[in-house]
Each structure stands twice: as structure tokens, then as C-alpha cells.
Scaffold this motif. Structure first.
Motif, mmCIF file in Angstrom:
data_model
loop_
_atom_site.group_PDB
_atom_site.id
_atom_site.type_symbol
_atom_site.label_atom_id
_atom_site.label_comp_id
_atom_site.label_asym_id
_atom_site.label_seq_id
_atom_site.Cartn_x
_atom_site.Cartn_y
_atom_site.Cartn_z
ATOM 1 N N ALA A 218 -13.965 -0.728 5.568
ATOM 2 C CA ALA A 218 -12.862 -1.323 6.070
ATOM 3 C C ALA A 218 -11.586 -1.015 5.613
ATOM 4 O O ALA A 218 -10.184 -1.101 6.029
ATOM 5 N N MET A 219 -11.446 -0.114 4.208
ATOM 6 C CA MET A 219 -10.805 0.156 3.589
ATOM 7 C C MET A 219 -9.789 1.649 4.664
ATOM 8 O O MET A 219 -8.720 1.925 4.358
ATOM 9 N N ARG A 220 -10.873 2.131 5.285
ATOM 10 C CA ARG A 220 -9.971 3.152 5.567
ATOM 11 C C ARG A 220 -9.790 2.885 7.346
ATOM 12 O O ARG A 220 -8.108 3.786 8.281
ATOM 13 N N GLY A 221 -9.562 1.216 7.660
ATOM 14 C CA GLY A 221 -8.947 1.317 8.966
ATOM 15 C C GLY A 221 -9.348 1.216 10.075
ATOM 16 O O GLY A 221 -9.367 1.038 10.811
ATOM 17 N N GLU A 222 -10.823 1.527 9.694
ATOM 18 C CA GLU A 222 -11.920 2.037 10.875
ATOM 19 C C GLU A 222 -12.251 0.300 11.983
ATOM 20 O O GLU A 222 -12.827 0.071 12.616
ATOM 21 N N ILE A 223 -12.401 -1.047 10.629
ATOM 22 C CA ILE A 223 -12.779 -2.084 11.791
ATOM 23 C C ILE A 223 -11.599 -2.699 10.943
ATOM 24 O O ILE A 223 -11.231 -3.232 9.941
ATOM 25 N N ASP A 224 -11.638 -4.552 11.468
ATOM 26 C CA ASP A 224 -10.777 -5.552 11.327
ATOM 27 C C ASP A 224 -11.324 -6.138 10.044
ATOM 28 O O ASP A 224 -12.254 -6.258 9.528
ATOM 29 N N ILE A 339 7.468 -4.023 -6.155
ATOM 30 C CA ILE A 339 6.679 -3.292 -6.218
ATOM 31 C C ILE A 339 5.657 -2.985 -5.809
ATOM 32 O O ILE A 339 5.432 -3.959 -6.877
ATOM 33 N N ALA A 340 5.185 -3.125 -5.125
ATOM 34 C CA ALA A 340 3.911 -3.411 -4.512
ATOM 35 C C ALA A 340 2.696 -1.928 -4.796
ATOM 36 O O ALA A 340 2.935 -0.257 -4.009
ATOM 37 N N ILE A 341 1.568 -2.083 -5.347
ATOM 38 C CA ILE A 341 0.403 -0.812 -5.763
ATOM 39 C C ILE A 341 -0.858 -1.515 -4.879
ATOM 40 O O ILE A 341 -0.698 -2.863 -4.897
ATOM 41 N N GLY A 342 -1.445 -0.377 -4.145
ATOM 42 C CA GLY A 342 -2.520 -1.044 -3.582
ATOM 43 C C GLY A 342 -3.202 0.527 -2.890
ATOM 44 O O GLY A 342 -2.220 1.747 -3.333
ATOM 45 N N ASP A 343 -4.623 0.413 -2.143
ATOM 46 C CA ASP A 343 -5.002 1.993 -2.923
ATOM 47 C C ASP A 343 -5.831 1.541 -0.622
ATOM 48 O O ASP A 343 -6.589 2.512 -0.535
ATOM 49 N N GLY A 344 -6.012 0.609 -0.324
ATOM 50 C CA GLY A 344 -6.484 0.482 1.212
ATOM 51 C C GLY A 344 -5.443 0.109 2.382
ATOM 52 O O GLY A 344 -4.478 -0.055 2.496
ATOM 53 N N ALA A 345 -6.414 0.467 3.000
ATOM 54 C CA ALA A 345 -5.500 0.125 4.776
ATOM 55 C C ALA A 345 -4.615 -1.517 4.992
ATOM 56 O O ALA A 345 -3.885 -1.772 5.038
ATOM 57 N N ASN A 346 -5.653 -2.069 4.103
ATOM 58 C CA ASN A 346 -4.935 -3.594 4.188
ATOM 59 C C ASN A 346 -3.622 -3.916 3.333
ATOM 60 O O ASN A 346 -3.501 -5.394 2.993
ATOM 61 N N ASP A 347 -3.365 -2.771 2.322
ATOM 62 C CA ASP A 347 -2.299 -2.753 1.799
ATOM 63 C C ASP A 347 -1.345 -2.638 2.363
ATOM 64 O O ASP A 347 -0.199 -2.675 1.772
ATOM 65 N N LEU A 348 -0.848 -2.376 3.207
ATOM 66 C CA LEU A 348 -0.379 -0.915 4.021
ATOM 67 C C LEU A 348 0.788 -2.078 4.607
ATOM 68 O O LEU A 348 2.318 -2.004 3.813
ATOM 69 N N LYS A 363 -6.750 5.935 -0.428
ATOM 70 C CA LYS A 363 -7.354 6.652 1.017
ATOM 71 C C LYS A 363 -5.970 7.601 1.774
ATOM 72 O O LYS A 363 -4.373 7.121 1.167
ATOM 73 N N GLN A 364 -6.110 8.928 2.305
ATOM 74 C CA GLN A 364 -5.836 9.526 2.878
ATOM 75 C C GLN A 364 -3.766 8.767 4.041
ATOM 76 O O GLN A 364 -3.128 9.254 3.412
ATOM 77 N N MET A 365 -4.564 8.048 4.358
ATOM 78 C CA MET A 365 -3.757 7.222 5.400
ATOM 79 C C MET A 365 -2.886 6.528 4.568
ATOM 80 O O MET A 365 -1.516 6.081 5.221
ATOM 81 N N VAL A 366 -3.239 6.109 3.265
ATOM 82 C CA VAL A 366 -2.257 5.386 2.953
ATOM 83 C C VAL A 366 -1.823 5.870 2.181
ATOM 84 O O VAL A 366 -0.324 5.465 2.052
ATOM 85 N N ARG A 367 -1.727 6.651 1.065
ATOM 86 C CA ARG A 367 -0.289 8.196 0.792
ATOM 87 C C ARG A 367 0.246 8.557 1.753
ATOM 88 O O ARG A 367 1.401 8.476 1.029
ATOM 89 N N ALA A 370 2.653 5.747 2.071
ATOM 90 C CA ALA A 370 3.274 4.960 1.636
ATOM 91 C C ALA A 370 4.240 5.678 1.191
ATOM 92 O O ALA A 370 5.182 6.605 1.297
ATOM 93 N N ASP A 371 6.038 4.903 0.314
ATOM 94 C CA ASP A 371 6.678 5.417 -0.443
ATOM 95 C C ASP A 371 6.900 6.803 -1.052
ATOM 96 O O ASP A 371 6.930 7.847 -1.789
ATOM 97 N N THR A 372 5.014 6.353 -2.112
ATOM 98 C CA THR A 372 5.017 7.497 -3.471
ATOM 99 C C THR A 372 3.289 7.350 -3.011
ATOM 100 O O THR A 372 2.800 6.518 -3.119
ATOM 101 N N ALA A 373 2.260 8.663 -3.945
ATOM 102 C CA ALA A 373 1.667 8.310 -4.801
ATOM 103 C C ALA A 373 1.016 8.502 -5.640
ATOM 104 O O ALA A 373 1.701 9.052 -6.809
#
Length: 409
Positions: A218-224, A339-348, A363-367, A370-373
Motif C-alpha cells: 500500500a505504501m508503494r502505491g501498488e494497491i488501493d 508544511i506537510a511531512i510524510g513517507d508513503g504513497a497515501n501522503d502524496l 519511498k522513492q516515488m514519494v521523494r 515531493a518538494d524536498t526530501a
């Protein structure tokens, strides 16, 4: 018009650069000498590196500028310092293009990496006007004041260089938002806290590996996200309510989380946590840390046990962004000040809705989105992006009687 100006000509100026061992009274002695000549101060910079002072002063040049030069050299000699007096015309050149703050975080920050970043800034036609150290431990953080390039273009170029050099680099427009009261909205699992609450609950149900696999997908965005959440929560059916308290007691905050919240609250910042996790945990976290707003899913509990269901609508990717907008409206700040801070696909969606979206150990897709990592394991490193130095943080803590670790010698 003063007696040293010529109509239609650029005003003559003197750049006075003083270097030597720092001691009390150096700056006052120099300005006492300049005062006797009646000059105007146009610009000034002073830094101290390892107890060595570098003072630069740009002043209007009087008619008898050589007399002032001799007086300044005499003052410098009395202070056992070196001085250079350069005569020229005009003030600092106004550079076309945007102005940005470029914050560099390294562990460590190598000279080669710093040189590569400076090279990319020059490639953009930009200039580094000022450099400030924000922290030297547990990470090295440097803030560059850059002019002459569009911040968005600079961000794109430096993001690629950051990846090559293994650095964290944030580019922000130099504007008043950086100094104003802001709202910080954070994800919880693997951001504010270490680990995933649902996996900790799953350990009580004996299904932790299965839940962990679905969480990662889920965090990689592979499933809903909603589908995955309901499937994982269903596996918790029958877990006693007391397990929630045990999980809360076992939670470990991200390093620097308390420091960040404590320091920014003193400055008037507001905080919100928005989680795809559970309100039974996030509400207690908010109370413990002094966080103003919290939004999460509610686990259904009947007769002291989890039913494997969620009460109400699921806080998913869109729900997080909606919560951010609602909290910003309640605080009375524009989304550009969030300012928003998160790590997973559901934070995009939440990261994109904010003025500054930060992918924290993400995760790489989130980095990439995002504006910055920020990839160092210290949540309070985010304060360096806001122009707050480690020294200022420790000084504020000392006034409050809070002991902070000493830096390595």
C-alpha cells in the motif's frame, strides 16, 4: 547630495575587509574610526570561524578617502589584525531573477559534494550571496542565500545533484512565509513515530507478517489504500482492546520529534497529525506532544474487543489532503504556509497541497514527487529548512531548563 557625490555618476565606495583573531571591541573600534570621516554604511557582513573574525564593511567614499584608508589601517594595526581597503563605485549589484534559500544537509558534508552543489548553482547563472551554518551535529546543515535563478528551476537542478552526492537539499523561495506563523501537518506511522501501529497490533493477533506485506504494498502505491486498510483491519478481529494501550506504551517517537514540536510551538507554529492509522493512538499522541489537531481512522470496539471493522469513512490519500485544507482554514493560514511531512504513497496529495511538501525517509516515488526530501533519521532537521539553527534550539532549551546533549569535540 553629499560633498563626495558627482551628479549622474555612480557613488564612489570603499570596501573595508578586516581579518584576524576575534576579541571584544573590534567592531566598535572600526566604526569609531569610520564615524570620524562621516561616511555612510551601505552594507556589512561579519562572521567568526574558529575564533577568527572576518568583517566586511561597504561605505561611501569621502573626498579624502586615502586619509580614511590610513586611519583604518592604523586601527587595524592597533588590533593586531589585517585590513584591505578597496576603492570602487556603486553598491552591491542587484541580480535579476529569483531569490532562494538552499539548505544542504549532509552526514557528513564532504568538500567535494559542496563543490558540486556550488557548481550547479553557478551553472544556473545564480550567485551565492551568503552562507550560514545551521548545525554541525548530529548532521551538518548549511543555508545558502542564492540570487539570480528561478527557485523552481534551481530545485530541479539541485535535486539531481543531491541524489548524486547523497545529500538532502531543499530550495525555498526567499519570502516572508519562511518567517511567519505556519501550520505543520505530519503523517504518523514511520514519520512522527518509528514503525507501523497496525503491524504492532497485528503481533497481538498473530498475523504480523501478512499485515506487513500488505502495508508495504500500500505504501508503494501498488494497491488501493482503503481496500488494503480494511483487509488488514479485518485480520485484527478479536484482539482485546487492552492491546491498544500496550502498543501505545511501546511506541518510539522519531528522533528529534519532541524537540521539533516543542521548539516550533514556542514560535507560534500550529501542528496537526493526519494518519491512515487509528484515532485511539493518534489522539493520545496529540495530547502527549501538545499537537493542536488530529485526524485518523477509528477502530470499532465491541465488548472490549476489536471487531475487525472501521467506524465511519476511511482517512485515505484524498482524506489527508482534505484534512490539511480544513486545518489550514481553522488556523487562518493559506495553504502556501503549510508544511506537510510524510513517507508513503497515501501522503502524496497532502504533500502536493502544502506550500512545502517534505518526503521524510520516504519511498522513492514519494521523494520524486515531493518538494524536498529529508533522509537523515532526525525529524528536527526539518527546522533547519525553516532557518532555525541548532544553536538557537539549544539556547531556547537552556532557558527552559532542558538539557541537550553536548556536541562531539
Amino acid at each position: 547630495m553629499t560633498d563626495f557625490e558627482i551628479p549622474g555618476a555612480k557613488p564612489e565606495t570603499l570596501l573595508i575587509t578586516l581579518t584576524g583573531k576575534d576579541r571584544p571591541g573590534v567592531t566598535s573600534s572600526v566604526f569609531a574610526t569610520l564615524a570620524l570621516a562621516g561616511v555612510e554604511v551601505l552594507d556589512i557582513e561579519q562572521i567568526v570561524l574558529r575564533r577568527r573574525l572576518i568583517l566586511g564593511v561597504l561605505v561611501t567614499a569621502p573626498r579624502d578617502w586615502k586619509k580614511l584608508r590610513d586611519a583604518v589601517e592604523e586601527t587595524a594595526a592597533s588590533l593586531d589584525m589585517s585590513v584591505d581597503v578597496d576603492r570602487g563605485t556603486g553598491d552591491n549589484k542587484a541580480r535579476k531573477g529569483g531569490r532562494s534559500h538552499v539548505t544542504i544537509i549532509g552526514t557528513p558534508l564532504k568538500a567535494a559534494a559542496m563543490g558540486a552543489v556550488a557548481g550547479r548553482i553557478a551553472d544556473c547563472g545564480a550567485n551565492i550571496d551568503r552562507i550560514e551554518r545551521m548545525a554541525r551535529y548530529p548532521v551538518t546543515a548549511i543555508d545558502l542565500h542564492v540570487s539570480g535563478a528561478d527557485p523552481d528551476m534551481l530545485r530541479s537542478v539541485l535535486a539531481a545533484e543531491a541524489a548524486r552526492q547523497g545529500l538532502d537539499i531543499a530550495v525555498q523561495p526567499a519570502n516572508l512565509l519562511r518567517r511567519g506563523m505556519r501550520l505543520i501537518v505530519m503523517d504518523v506511522d514511520s514519520t512522527l513515530i518509528q514503525g507501523e501501529v497496525i503491524e504492532m497490533l497485528a503481533a497481538h493477533a498473530g498475523c504480523e507478517p501478512e499485515v506487513a506485506r500488505v502495508t508495504e504494498s500500500a505504501m508503494r502505491g501498488e494497491i488501493d489504500f482503503e481496500e488494503s486498510l480494511r483487509a488488514r483491519v479485518a485480520l485484527l478481529e478479536g484482539v482485546p482492546e487492552s492491546a491498544i494501550g500496550e502498543v501505545y506504551d511501546a511506541i518510539q517517537l522519531a528522533p528529534g520529534a519532541r524537540t521539533m514540536v516543542r521548539t516550533l510551538r514556542r514560535l507560534g507554529y500550529r501542528f496537526a497529525i493526519v494518519s491512515g492509522g487509528f484515532s485511539q493512538i493518534t489522539d493520545r499522541l496529540a495530547e502527549d506532544l501538545g499537537i493542536h489537531f488530529a485526524r485518523a481512522n477509528e477502530l470499532e470496539i465491541v465488548d472490549g474487543r476489536l471487531t475487525g471493522r472501521i467506524v465511519g469513512a476511511v482517512v485515505d490519500r484524498a482524506g489527508k489532503a482534505a484534512a490539511l485544507r480544513q486545518f489550514a482554514a481553522e488556523v487562518g493560514v493559506p495553504e502556501a504556509a503549510v508544511i506537510a511531512i510524510g513517507d508513503g504513497a497515501n501522503d502524496l496529495d497532502m504533500l502536493n497541497a502544502a506550500g512545502l511538501g517534505i518526503a521524510y525517509n520516504a519511498k522513492q516515488m514519494v521523494r520524486d514527487a515531493a518538494d524536498t526530501a529529508v533522509n537523515v533519521p532526525y525529524l528536527d532537521a526539518i527546522m533547519y529548512l525553516l532557518g532555525i539553527s541548532r544553536e538557537e534550539i539549544e539556547a531556547a532549551d537552556a532557558e527552559a531548563g532542558i538539557v541537550t546533549p553536548s556536541p562531539p569535540v
